[in-house]
Design an enzyme around this catalytic site. Structure first.
Site, PDB file in Angstrom:
ATOM      1  N   TRP A  32       7.531 -39.552 -43.900  1.00 32.56           N
ATOM      2  CA  TRP A  32       7.045 -40.253 -42.706  1.00 32.56           C
ATOM      3  C   TRP A  32       5.884 -41.142 -43.146  1.00 32.56           C
ATOM      4  CZ3 TRP A  32       2.379 -40.713 -40.224  1.00 32.56           C
ATOM      5  CH2 TRP A  32       2.379 -41.085 -38.875  1.00 32.56           C
ATOM      6  N   ASP A 228      -3.757 -34.412 -53.541  1.00 38.41           N
ATOM      7  CA  ASP A 228      -3.112 -34.852 -52.302  1.00 38.41           C
ATOM      8  C   ASP A 228      -4.061 -34.646 -51.129  1.00 38.41           C
ATOM      9  OD1 ASP A 228      -1.505 -35.224 -50.017  1.00 38.41           O
ATOM     10  OD2 ASP A 228       0.271 -34.429 -51.014  1.00 38.41           O
ATOM     11  N   HIS A 257      -0.707 -37.994 -52.535  1.00 35.51           N
ATOM     12  CA  HIS A 257       0.514 -37.695 -51.784  1.00 35.51           C
ATOM     13  C   HIS A 257       1.678 -38.553 -52.265  1.00 35.51           C
ATOM     14  CE1 HIS A 257       2.688 -35.927 -48.511  1.00 35.51           C
ATOM     15  NE2 HIS A 257       2.977 -37.093 -47.983  1.00 35.51           N
TER      16      HIS A 257
END
Length: 277
Positions: A32, A228, A257
């Protein structure tokens, strides 16, 4: 253009996919708020190494159609199931990045592993994003609510900044990602359905997969960056590795990430080694 039309839900959904190479099928599920295009640095390598690589756009993103309803994980997993059925895939390897890790786990929960040989969770949200009393390292609900508010009030403004955090981007330091990559991600994310962007965010924010980890009964690769800042390793990969029985857990030092871009070679080496075992 290759689409798979799903008619089981209230609204028909057209899922766009790309299918390259031959051999054992590897299905890539994007994160996403991007699309299949985020796998650019992995697709060529997977095909080059002798596998069939299938990547697709989640409903509401990329070239897939955007229904108004049905963005929960079981609906998303049913899209993955439709791809596997339509393309008559067996012995498949399913690879989920970030939010896509949820489709991997929910698919195995809802449909089992008869057609699945292996799984991989890359920078995955699994098992739980939200902070709870028994998940103290999760993201506070107020922060999650703020994200939804930002998406509702200035979606493109939020997305413009979000991609920087994806890569731990600092304009004043040397980076492993270019401004052009940030612009590219912003373009992909901004053209996604506003409704889908919010509804899928609610899914990854609030779905608790901890009770479903027992359903991951195939060899599973877990890869996460220890830097991350978007999906902290303590509440994701570390917990997943502790609960998934047959797993290979790899930490990429210093990776953010979006390590599929910043640390593409490191990730590709780990992934191909796992695919070939």
């Amino acid at each position: 253009m290759p689409f798979i039309t799903i008619t089981k839900a209230k609204e028909p959904v057209d899922i766009f996919y790309e299918d390259y190479g031959s051999g054992q099928p590897v299905i890539l599920i994007h994160g996403w708020p991007l699309s299949r295009k985020s796998w650019e640095q992995q697709v060529w390598k997977i095909v080059e190494e002798g596998f069939r690589c299938i990547s697709y756009d989640r409903r509401g993103f990329g070239t897939s159609s955007a229904p108004w309803e049905d963005y929960g994980y079981s609906a998303l997993a049913s899209d993955l199931q439709a791809i596997i059925e339509k393309l008559d895939l067996n012995d498949a390897i399913i690879v989920g990045f970030s939010m896509g890790g949820g489709e991997v786990v929910r698919y195995l929960t809802d449909y089992g592993s008869d057609k699945i040989a292996k799984a991989a969770l890359i920078s995955s949200i699994i098992p739980l994003v939200k902070q709870k009393s028994d998940n103290p390292d999760g993201v506070a609900e107020k922060e999650l609510d703020d994200i939804i508010d930002a998406l509702q009030n200035d979606r493109v403004g939020f997305l413009k900044e979000f991609s920087k955090g994806f890569y731990n981007f600092d304009e004043n330091k040397g980076e492993r990602v270019s401004q052009a990559q940030l612009d590219y991600d912003f373009t992909i994310a901004s053209f996604a359905s506003p409704r889908a962007t919010i509804q899928t965010a609610l899914a990854w924010m609030h779905t608790d997969f901890r009770s479903e980890l027992k359903n991951v009964d195939v060899p599973t690769l877990i890869v996460h960056g220890d830097a991350d800042a978007t999906v902290p390793i303590e509440t994701s990969a570390k917990q997943a590795a502790a609960e998934i029985n047959d797993n290979t857990y790899k930490i990429i030092e210093g990776a953010p990430h979006g390590l599929n871009i910043t640390h593409a070679k490191e990730l590709n080496d780990i992934l191909i080694d796992f695919l070939k075992k």
